[in-house]
Write a protein that holds these residues in place. Sequence first.
Motif, PDB file in Angstrom:
ATOM      1  N   GLY A   1      28.300  -6.529  73.309  1.00 29.55           N
ATOM      2  CA  GLY A   1      30.076  -6.222  73.797  1.00 29.55           C
ATOM      3  C   GLY A   1      30.674  -4.537  73.693  1.00 29.55           C
TER       4      GLY A   1
ATOM      5  N   ALA B   1      33.726  -2.502  73.056  1.00 29.81           N
ATOM      6  CA  ALA B   1      35.495  -2.006  73.071  1.00 29.81           C
ATOM      7  C   ALA B   1      35.767  -0.883  73.507  1.00 29.81           C
TER       8      ALA B   1
ATOM      9  N   GLN C   1      33.405  -7.505  77.174  1.00 26.69           N
ATOM     10  CA  GLN C   1      34.091  -6.357  77.225  1.00 26.69           C
ATOM     11  C   GLN C   1      35.186  -6.498  76.592  1.00 26.69           C
ATOM     12  N   HIS C   2      36.054  -6.080  74.845  1.00 27.38           N
ATOM     13  CA  HIS C   2      37.308  -6.544  74.426  1.00 27.38           C
ATOM     14  C   HIS C   2      37.749  -5.023  75.179  1.00 27.38           C
ATOM     15  N   TRP C   3      39.275  -5.270  75.525  1.00 33.15           N
ATOM     16  CA  TRP C   3      39.934  -4.163  75.797  1.00 33.15           C
ATOM     17  C   TRP C   3      41.039  -4.300  75.346  1.00 33.15           C
TER      18      TRP C   3
ATOM     19  N   THR D   1      37.728  -9.714  77.942  1.00 28.48           N
ATOM     20  CA  THR D   1      39.035 -10.598  76.931  1.00 28.48           C
ATOM     21  C   THR D   1      39.901  -8.687  76.293  1.00 28.48           C
TER      22      THR D   1
ATOM     23  N   GLU E   1      43.316  -7.864  74.027  1.00 28.24           N
ATOM     24  CA  GLU E   1      44.319  -8.265  73.048  1.00 28.24           C
ATOM     25  C   GLU E   1      45.127  -6.912  73.953  1.00 28.24           C
TER      26      GLU E   1
END
Length: 274
Positions: A41, A43, A66-68, A96, A98
Amino acid sequence: MTTGQVRASSEWLRLREPADAAARAPELVEEVRSYLPTDGGAAIHDLGCGTGSMARWLAVQLTGPQHWVMYDRDAELLTLAAADPPGEASDRTPVTIETRRRDITRLKPGELAGAALITASALLDMMTAEELGRLVATCAGSGCPVLIALSVTGRVELTPTDPFDQSVSDAFNAHQRRTTGAGRLLGPDAVGAAVDGFTRLGIDVLVRPSPWRLASGQAALAAEWFTGWLAAACEQRPELGAEAVPYARRRLAEAAAGRLSVTVHHQDLLARPS
């Protein structure tokens, strides 16, 4: 996004999102892909995220999970960003998010630790030189690419032309460079200042044009942009007020009739770590 005393309304951000998406430089996305991990993934930290339009535009063009992490100092905009997250990546892997309420000009380097990519949009021109210098240093310290889209250049073209256009444009650019409580805003000088800042730190920067092209299909956006553009110019130079009234009447009538086209020039930049 918001920085200092400058605030963008959620309604304005919603209205401009399709034009932003059409304008951003696609060739820089190709460059970004080459830097992202292929075995896990990514970030992605989005600075001054507003309602989340950058994530909605970019996430679907990338592959892999992906984690945004989305930053803004406006709680209302963060709530809207969380309520409308980006969809899946291009290979249908999950995305995802936050949200973090922050002043993005005062981020600590550790807050960006582990970032594979830092993004921002319509941000730099609303910053002072001091704010931009801190941001560039913090981003450079992350060691990852930094993609910053849609910074104004000070060039605007309206068709058909009007003799009053240049006076308004000059006054608006002066307003973009006005002094606020935080200091003098960079306005159209921001991209050059950012490039200089990254370059001094040994980071290569690509710059590409990303113009808004508003024609008859964007009459509502053209009218809203024009109204704000003229209001800022008159705020900076009140002596324009008398001529501004008939000028606004002419231009808004053209926009309503689909006869006004507007090109607002921007630039996108990608800072590439060595």
